[in-house]
Design a protein around this motif. Structure first.
Motif, PDB file in Angstrom:
ATOM      1  N   ALA A 163       0.820  -1.215   0.000  1.00 29.48           N
ATOM      2  CA  ALA A 163       0.000   0.000   0.000  1.00 29.48           C
ATOM      3  C   ALA A 163       0.852   1.263   0.000  1.00 29.48           C
ATOM      4  O   ALA A 163       0.420   2.319  -0.471  1.00 29.48           O
ATOM      5  CB  ALA A 163      -0.926  -0.005   1.212  1.00 29.48           C
ATOM      6  N   SER A 164       2.062   1.161   0.521  1.00 33.68           N
ATOM      7  CA  SER A 164       2.944   2.331   0.555  1.00 33.68           C
ATOM      8  C   SER A 164       3.623   2.595  -0.784  1.00 33.68           C
ATOM      9  O   SER A 164       4.119   3.700  -1.025  1.00 33.68           O
ATOM     10  CB  SER A 164       4.019   2.127   1.629  1.00 33.68           C
ATOM     11  N   GLU A 165       3.635   1.605  -1.657  1.00 34.45           N
ATOM     12  CA  GLU A 165       4.390   1.714  -2.912  1.00 34.45           C
ATOM     13  C   GLU A 165       3.536   2.021  -4.136  1.00 34.45           C
ATOM     14  O   GLU A 165       4.029   2.557  -5.118  1.00 34.45           O
ATOM     15  CB  GLU A 165       5.126   0.394  -3.179  1.00 34.45           C
ATOM     16  N   VAL A 166       2.258   1.653  -4.101  1.00 33.54           N
ATOM     17  CA  VAL A 166       1.440   1.695  -5.315  1.00 33.54           C
ATOM     18  C   VAL A 166       1.165   3.118  -5.798  1.00 33.54           C
ATOM     19  O   VAL A 166       1.206   4.077  -5.028  1.00 33.54           O
ATOM     20  CB  VAL A 166       0.090   0.980  -5.104  1.00 33.54           C
ATOM     21  N   LYS A 167       0.879   3.202  -7.083  1.00 31.76           N
ATOM     22  CA  LYS A 167       0.505   4.476  -7.696  1.00 31.76           C
ATOM     23  C   LYS A 167      -0.669   4.235  -8.640  1.00 31.76           C
ATOM     24  O   LYS A 167      -0.783   3.162  -9.240  1.00 31.76           O
ATOM     25  CB  LYS A 167       1.678   5.066  -8.476  1.00 31.76           C
ATOM     26  N   VAL A 168      -1.516   5.228  -8.769  1.00 38.39           N
ATOM     27  CA  VAL A 168      -2.622   5.139  -9.715  1.00 38.39           C
ATOM     28  C   VAL A 168      -2.071   5.083 -11.133  1.00 38.39           C
ATOM     29  O   VAL A 168      -1.097   5.772 -11.470  1.00 38.39           O
ATOM     30  CB  VAL A 168      -3.557   6.361  -9.560  1.00 38.39           C
ATOM     31  N   ASP A 169      -2.655   4.225 -11.942  1.00 36.89           N
ATOM     32  CA  ASP A 169      -2.268   4.068 -13.355  1.00 36.89           C
ATOM     33  C   ASP A 169      -0.819   3.602 -13.533  1.00 36.89           C
ATOM     34  O   ASP A 169      -0.162   3.935 -14.529  1.00 36.89           O
ATOM     35  CB  ASP A 169      -2.474   5.373 -14.134  1.00 36.89           C
ATOM     36  N   GLU A 170      -0.319   2.815 -12.580  1.00 37.34           N
ATOM     37  CA  GLU A 170       1.047   2.313 -12.698  1.00 37.34           C
ATOM     38  C   GLU A 170       1.138   1.079 -13.589  1.00 37.34           C
ATOM     39  O   GLU A 170       2.220   0.711 -14.054  1.00 37.34           O
ATOM     40  CB  GLU A 170       1.622   1.979 -11.324  1.00 37.34           C
ATOM     41  N   PHE A 171       0.000   0.411 -13.832  1.00 37.71           N
ATOM     42  CA  PHE A 171       0.015  -0.822 -14.626  1.00 37.71           C
ATOM     43  C   PHE A 171       0.397  -0.543 -16.080  1.00 37.71           C
ATOM     44  O   PHE A 171      -0.094   0.392 -16.708  1.00 37.71           O
ATOM     45  CB  PHE A 171      -1.360  -1.490 -14.583  1.00 37.71           C
ATOM     46  N   THR A 172       1.251  -1.402 -16.604  1.00 33.50           N
ATOM     47  CA  THR A 172       1.638  -1.327 -18.017  1.00 33.50           C
ATOM     48  C   THR A 172       0.772  -2.288 -18.832  1.00 33.50           C
ATOM     49  O   THR A 172       0.024  -3.096 -18.278  1.00 33.50           O
ATOM     50  CB  THR A 172       3.106  -1.736 -18.182  1.00 33.50           C
ATOM     51  N   LYS A 173       0.896  -2.226 -20.141  1.00 35.40           N
ATOM     52  CA  LYS A 173       0.174  -3.174 -21.010  1.00 35.40           C
ATOM     53  C   LYS A 173       0.576  -4.606 -20.675  1.00 35.40           C
ATOM     54  O   LYS A 173      -0.253  -5.514 -20.701  1.00 35.40           O
ATOM     55  CB  LYS A 173       0.484  -2.877 -22.479  1.00 35.40           C
ATOM     56  N   GLU A 174       1.847  -4.778 -20.345  1.00 36.23           N
ATOM     57  CA  GLU A 174       2.343  -6.111 -19.992  1.00 36.23           C
ATOM     58  C   GLU A 174       1.727  -6.604 -18.687  1.00 36.23           C
ATOM     59  O   GLU A 174       1.423  -7.794 -18.533  1.00 36.23           O
ATOM     60  CB  GLU A 174       3.874  -6.086 -19.880  1.00 36.23           C
ATOM     61  N   ASP A 175       1.530  -5.689 -17.739  1.00 37.36           N
ATOM     62  CA  ASP A 175       0.903  -6.058 -16.466  1.00 37.36           C
ATOM     63  C   ASP A 175      -0.535  -6.523 -16.683  1.00 37.36           C
ATOM     64  O   ASP A 175      -0.971  -7.542 -16.129  1.00 37.36           O
ATOM     65  CB  ASP A 175       0.911  -4.876 -15.497  1.00 37.36           C
ATOM     66  N   PHE A 176      -1.280  -5.779 -17.480  1.00 39.23           N
ATOM     67  CA  PHE A 176      -2.661  -6.165 -17.768  1.00 39.23           C
ATOM     68  C   PHE A 176      -2.711  -7.497 -18.511  1.00 39.23           C
ATOM     69  O   PHE A 176      -3.593  -8.327 -18.268  1.00 39.23           O
ATOM     70  CB  PHE A 176      -3.364  -5.081 -18.579  1.00 39.23           C
ATOM     71  N   ALA A 177      -1.758  -7.703 -19.411  1.00 33.94           N
ATOM     72  CA  ALA A 177      -1.709  -8.960 -20.165  1.00 33.94           C
ATOM     73  C   ALA A 177      -1.441 -10.132 -19.231  1.00 33.94           C
ATOM     74  O   ALA A 177      -2.015 -11.221 -19.396  1.00 33.94           O
ATOM     75  CB  ALA A 177      -0.638  -8.881 -21.246  1.00 33.94           C
ATOM     76  N   LEU A 178      -0.575  -9.922 -18.242  1.00 32.17           N
ATOM     77  CA  LEU A 178      -0.272 -10.978 -17.277  1.00 32.17           C
ATOM     78  C   LEU A 178      -1.530 -11.355 -16.489  1.00 32.17           C
ATOM     79  O   LEU A 178      -1.846 -12.537 -16.305  1.00 32.17           O
ATOM     80  CB  LEU A 178       0.838 -10.499 -16.333  1.00 32.17           C
ATOM     81  N   ILE A 179      -2.277 -10.343 -16.016  1.00 32.95           N
ATOM     82  CA  ILE A 179      -3.516 -10.601 -15.274  1.00 32.95           C
ATOM     83  C   ILE A 179      -4.518 -11.339 -16.159  1.00 32.95           C
ATOM     84  O   ILE A 179      -5.203 -12.269 -15.711  1.00 32.95           O
ATOM     85  CB  ILE A 179      -4.126  -9.289 -14.751  1.00 32.95           C
ATOM     86  N   ASP A 180      -4.589 -10.982 -17.425  1.00 39.08           N
ATOM     87  CA  ASP A 180      -5.508 -11.659 -18.346  1.00 39.08           C
ATOM     88  C   ASP A 180      -5.142 -13.136 -18.507  1.00 39.08           C
ATOM     89  O   ASP A 180      -6.025 -14.003 -18.581  1.00 39.08           O
ATOM     90  CB  ASP A 180      -5.501 -10.973 -19.714  1.00 39.08           C
TER      91      ASP A 180
END
Length: 401
Positions: A272-289
Motif C-alpha cells: 500500500a505504501s508503494e502503489v501508484k494510480v495508473d502504474e500498470f503497463t500493457k504487460e501487467d494487464f496482459a499478465l492478469i488476463d
C-alpha cells in the motif's frame, strides 16, 4: 476532526466530505481465532500494528460473530477510538419496524463502546424492493435523525449483485459511500468496473471487499496461474498483484483485507505504501488476463467463503464443502479430499454435504446467486466416496472411544 494521519508511508484517498481514508482497510470479519472464538490477544496486537502503520478504516458488522465487541474492546484498551474510522452494518434483513432499527443500532454502539459510527451501511442491500421496504418502515427519517445528532457520520450500503441493480441503488438515495465486491475476476460481474466508475463519477467513495475472492486468488490458484506470476521478475505474490490491480484504479477509495497475522499486515502495508494510480503497463494487464484465463478453466463453484449462507440448520459447512470441491480442480483430488475430511468429519459435529435436505434457505442469502443445493449434490458425488465413508466411520468410532 478525523483520525490523525500516520507518520508512516500509508497512502490515503479522500471521500466526498474530505475525510482521508487509508487505501488499505482492515476487514474485521476474519479476526484471528483460537478454536472457534476470536483470539483477543493476537487480534489486539494485529489491529494495533495496523493502526500504528497508518490503517484507519476498520470494517465490521452486526452479524460478524464477536467482531464488533472485539474491535470496541481493542480501541478502548488502547485509547485510540479517535484515530480510526469505524464502519459497521445494519442487519436490515432482521429489521421489522423503525423501533428495531434503533434497537440494533444501540446494541452496536454498546458492543463497539462508542457513541457514534463513522461509516454506517445497509448490509448487503440486494435490490430496490429491499430499499423500498426499509423506506416504508421509516429508514430515511431514522437516518436523518442519526446524521443530525452525529451518531452516524456517513451513510452507505454494501452490495452483492449485478451491475444494473447496483446503479439503480446508487441513484435511489443520496449515499455518502458504498461497498462492493470487486477484484480482477469480478471485473465485469457483480457491480463490476461499470458500477465502480458510475459511483465514482457521482462522487460516491467506493470501498472494495473480497479483493482476493475469499482467498481464491491466492490459495486456490491453478498451478499454471502461479507459474505465470512466478515468471515475472519483480517477485510479486499473487496477493500483491491482486491489490495492485485494484489500487491502480483511482475510483477505488479503500480495499478491505481480512488480515489475521502480523506478517500479512506488514506485507499489505508495504504494498500500500508503494502503489501508484495508473502504474500498470500493457504487460501487467496482459499478465492478469493470462491468470484469469487459467482460473476460469478450473473453478467449479464461485463461492467466496463469505458465510452469508450459514448457519445451515442441518449443519452443512457450505463454504467449506465448496472450498474442498474447488481444490479438486484447482490443485488435485488428494488435496480436496483431505480438506473435505478435515472440514466435515474431524469436528465434534459432522458437516457433510450429504446432510443437505434441499430446503433452499441458504440460496436466499447467497450474494453470488450460487445454486447451492445443486452444487452440494456435486460435492457429495465427487467427495463422499466409499473411502470417505470408511474414514468417516473410523473417525466416528474414535470419537466414541
Amino acid at each position: 476532526m478525523g483520525p490523525e494521519e500516520s507518520k508512516t508511508v500509508m497512502q490515503y484517498r479522500t471521500d466526498k466530505k474530505g475525510n482521508k481514508i487509508s487505501i488499505l482497510g482492515y476487514g474485521c470479519m476474519r479476526f484471528t481465532k483460537k478454536g472457534t472464538s476470536i483470539d483477543l490477544g493476537r487480534a489486539e496486537k494485529e489491529v494495533m500494528e495496523a493502526i500504528e502503520s497508518g490503517v484507519n478504516y476498520f470494517d465490521t458488522a452486526y452479524v460478524y460473530g464477536g467482531s464488533e465487541v472485539t474491535l470496541g474492546e481493542i480501541l478502548k484498551r488502547n485509547s485510540c477510538r479517535e484515530k480510526v474510522y469505524i464502519a459497521t452494518k445494519l442487519p436490515h434483513y432482521m429489521v421489522k419496524s423503525k423501533s428495531s432499527l434503533e434497537k440494533y443500532f444501540q446494541e452496536q454502539l454498546k458492543r463497539l463502546q462508542t457513541d457514534y459510527v463513522d461509516y454506517y451501511l445497509m448490509h448487503m442491500l440486494t435490490d430496490i424492493d429491499t430499499w423500498e421496504r426499509l423506506k416504508a418502515l421509516g429508514v430515511e427519517d431514522w437516518i436523518k435523525e442519526k446524521m443530525d445528532s452525529g451518531q452516524i457520520r456517513n451513510i452507505g450500503f454494501s452490495y452483492h449483485g449485478n451491475t444494473d441493480m447496483f446503479i439503480k441503488l446508487v441513484d435511489a438515495y443520496d449515499w455518502d459511500f458504498c461497498q462492493i465486491q470487486y477484484n480482477y475476476i469480478d471485473e465485469h460481474s457483480q457491480a463490476g468496473r461499470r458500477g465502480l466508475d458510475y459511483a465514482s463519477k457521482k462522487g460516491i467513495p467506493v470501498i472494495v471487499m473480497e479483493p482476493l475472492r475469499g482467498g481464491r486468488l491466492v490459495n486456490l490458484l491453478p498451478e499454471k496461474a502461479k507459474e505465470i506470476f512466478k515468471q515475472d521478475s519483480r517477485n510479486r505474490t499473487p496477493a500483491e498483484w491482486a491489490f495492485r490491480w485494484l489500487w491502480n484504479q483511482e475510483s477505488v477509495t479503500s480495499v478491505l483485507s481480512g488480515m489475521n497475522s502480523l506478517e500479512m499486515i506488514r506485507e499489505n502495508i508495504r504494498v500500500a505504501s508503494e502503489v501508484k494510480v495508473d502504474e500498470f503497463t500493457k504487460e501487467d494487464f496482459a499478465l492478469i488476463d493470462q491468470v484469469k484465463s487459467e482460473i476460469n478453466k478450473n473453478i467449479k463453484v464461485g463461492c467466496t467463503g463469505c458465510g452469508y449462507c450459514m448457519p445451515c440448520h442441518k449443519g452443512v459447512d457450505i463454504p467449506g464443502a465448496f472450498h474442498s470441491y474447488n481444490m479438486i480442480y484447482s490443485e488435485n483430488r488428494k488435496s480436496g479430499w483431505r480438506d473435505y475430511i478435515m472440514c466435515t468429519v474431524m469436528r465434534k459435529t459432522p458437516s457433510s454435504a450429504s446432510q443437505c435436505v434441499d430446503c433452499g434457505k441458504c440460496e436466499k442469502h447467497c450474494p453470488q446467486n450460487i445454486e447451492i443445493r445443486k452444487e452440494l449434490k456435486n460435492v457429495k458425488k465427487e467427495l463422499e466416496t466409499p473411502v470417505y465413508k470408511i474414514a468417516k466411520a473410523a473417525v466416528g468410532l474414535f470419537k466414541l472411544w
